[in-house]
Structures are given as structure tokens and as C-alpha cells.
Write an enzyme that holds these catalytic residues in place. Structure first.
Site, PDB file in Angstrom:
ATOM      1  CB  SER A  33      13.372 -35.999  25.491  1.00 61.25           C
ATOM      2  OG  SER A  33      12.935 -36.986  26.331  1.00 61.25           O
ATOM      3  CD  GLU A  75      12.010 -42.059  34.849  1.00 66.15           C
ATOM      4  OE1 GLU A  75      13.042 -42.063  35.520  1.00 66.15           O
ATOM      5  OE2 GLU A  75      11.382 -41.018  34.573  1.00 66.15           O
TER       6      GLU A  75
END
Ligand code: HPA
Length: 279
Positions: A31, A87
Site C-alpha cells: 500500500s 477482498e
């Protein structure tokens, strides 16, 4: 042949049709660290969307493509954006790209992530070299029929993070005068950040940093016999260690702030990975 391996072969064929490149080092960018890929000498890119059957990330701040190119003379493949278990993907999906990069020819897997600091000696913006991990809170990516073509059923995990590569990172950081913490990374599922007591639990278990990725990829890579190393960017102190609530924005802001140092460290380390290890 297992279904998982068939699917992997399909993705590999798709890659082969489009790209002629053999990487030595595979780099996964965490990230906020994805911009690094734009700074190398790019030879080709391949969007995840263009690989049939490939899982595609949905997190903002994660681009979804492989970048192929050179860091000085070292051929690398970079995952600009990874897929996460939170996810909703299966673990098989989550580690498919890692397996694919091994099939492309990569011998070394260099993992990076943004993580919460669990160790009270850490500060936001620190780098932590991962020396070991706790992956027991997420399902093993090796569950299911073993893919014999990749590795053995009951694979050893006594040195997931390669000692020589750790030494290389240590030495590189020292020479560049970049402080480098060391410690154990624990992967939890996310997507929520931890509660204060979960962070305490992580500390009691011996973790120094907590995140939502990486350990499962390291398990899959170790299964295949890749040499692995990893660096966490400590983007924040984990929940309950300061008065402040956590946010994904904070994670990205810290990653942006340390990006230049991160770039320096990664670049020099990858260059040295191109040389025969001398430890
Ligand atoms: N916890 C889990 N994952 C993270 C954190 C955190 O505090 N910071 C960045 N990724």
C-alpha cells in the site's frame, strides 16, 4: 494435475503470448509503495485484467499490473498492487500471482507492505526487515490438493526469510545509513484494523508488526523453494498504542513520506541481489 495448477498454467501461457522476459527478482509493492515501479527502466507492462483468470485488486491506491524491467542490470518483475484475502478472494487466488512470477523465472521474492507497528520501540515511518512471520490467523494457501509440480505436501518453514538475503538487506541499509528495524510480521485477515486487545495479543505472540498480506505469499513462495525477503513500512503504530484512530489515509500518507528512502533501499538491495551472494 490439480485445477489450481491448470489455472496457473493458463495464466502462464497468457503471459508468454504477450511478454518475452525472464525476471530474476520478483517484487511485490505494498500500500502506497506502488510508485516505485514507475522509477525503474520499464521494458513492458501487463495489466492483471489482460490475464485470463487472474484475480484483480479493488483497493484504492493499488494499481493492478505487472511491470517488467531492469533495476540497473537486474531483470525484475514488479507487482504494482496485490490482491488481498479480505477482498473476498480465496487463498489460491491471493497467491496465484506469486506462483506465476516463479514460473516466469524469478528466483527471489522481495515482499513489501505497509504495516502497523506492534513493538513499542517502533515509530511511524520506520522500516522493518521481516525475519519471521505468524501466518496462523489466515488459512494456509497450501490447503487443498498439493500442487506436486510446485513443491511438497508438508513443506518446511524453518527459514522462510532467507538468511543471506536478510544479511544483504542489513548491510545495504547500514551502508546507506537507513535505519532498519527487524522483527516478526503477523498477518491477520483485515479489512478492519485490529482492536487494542488484538494488538496486545499480537505482541504477546511475539509479533513486531501487523498487516493484512505478505505471510500467505511467503508460505506459497517457500513451498516453491523461492528465496524470500521482506520489508514492512511501519505506516502507523497499531491500534491502542496512541490516542489516534487509524485510517487508510494515514497509511498512505506515511508511505508517501518515506517513499524516497524506500526507493533508495530497494534499488540498492535489488542491484546486490543481481550479484552472487557473498555471505
Ligand atoms: N494493522 C493492520 N494492517 C495495517 C496497519 C495496521 O495497523 N497499518 C497498515 N496496514
Amino acid at each position: 494435475m490439480t485445477k489450481a495448477y491448470e489455472r496457473l498454467l493458463e495464466c502462464y501461457r497468457c503471459f508468454q503470448e504477450k511478454i518475452d522476459f525472464k525476471p530474476k527478482v520478483a517484487l511485490i509493492l505494498g500500500s502506497g509503495l506502488g510508485d516505485y515501479a514507475d522509477s525503474i527502466q520499464i521494458e513492458a507492462t501487463l495489466d492483471y485484467h489482460d490475464i485470463e483468470g487472474f484475480p484483480v485488486s479493488t483497493v484504492s491506491g493499488h494499481k493492478g499490473r505487472f511491470v517488467f524491467g531492469y533495476v540497473k542490470d537486474v531483470p525484475v518483475v514488479i507487482m504494482q498492487g496485490r490482491v488481498h484475502y479480505y477482498e473476498g478472494y480465496s487463498m489460491e487466488d491471493v497467491v496465484l500471482p506469486t506462483r506465476l512470477m516463479k514460473m516466469m523465472g524469478a528466483e527471489i521474492l522481495f515482499l513489501t507492505n505497509a504495516a502497523g507497528g506492534v513493538n513499542f520501540d517502533f515509530h511511524a515511518g520506520d522500516f522493518m526487515m521481516i525475519t519471521d512471520q505468524i501466518a496462523s490467523f489466515v488459512p494456509s494457501p497450501l490447503i487443498g490438493p498439493n500442487i506436486d509440480e510446485l513443491g511438497e505436501r508438508f513443506c518446511d518453514m524453518s527459514e522462510i526469510y532467507d538468511r543471506d538475503l536478510c544479511q544483504l538487506l542489513r548491510q545495504t541499509a547500514r551502508e546507506l545509513e537507513i535505519p532498519l528495524q527487524e522483527g516478526t510480521y503477523i498477518q491477520l485477515t483485515g479489512p478492519n484494523f485490529e482492536s487494542p486487545h488484538e494488538v496486545r495479543m499480537c505482541r504477546i505472540l511475539g509479533a513486531d508488526a501487523v498487516g493484512m498480506s505478505t505471510a500467505c505469499e511467503a508460505v506459497a513462495a517457500n513451498h516453491m523453494g523461492m528465496k524470500i525477503c521482506g520489508i514492512s513500512c511501519i505506516s502507523n503504530l497499531a491500534c491502542g498504542m496512541t490516542d489516534q484512530p487509524l485510517s487508510h489515509e494515514e497509511v498512505k500518507e506515511t508511505a508517501d513520506r518515506v517513499a524516497p528512502l524506500f526507493k533508495k533501499l530497494i534499488t540498492e538491495a535489488v542491484v546486490r541481489m543481481g550479484e552472487p551472494l557473498s555471505f
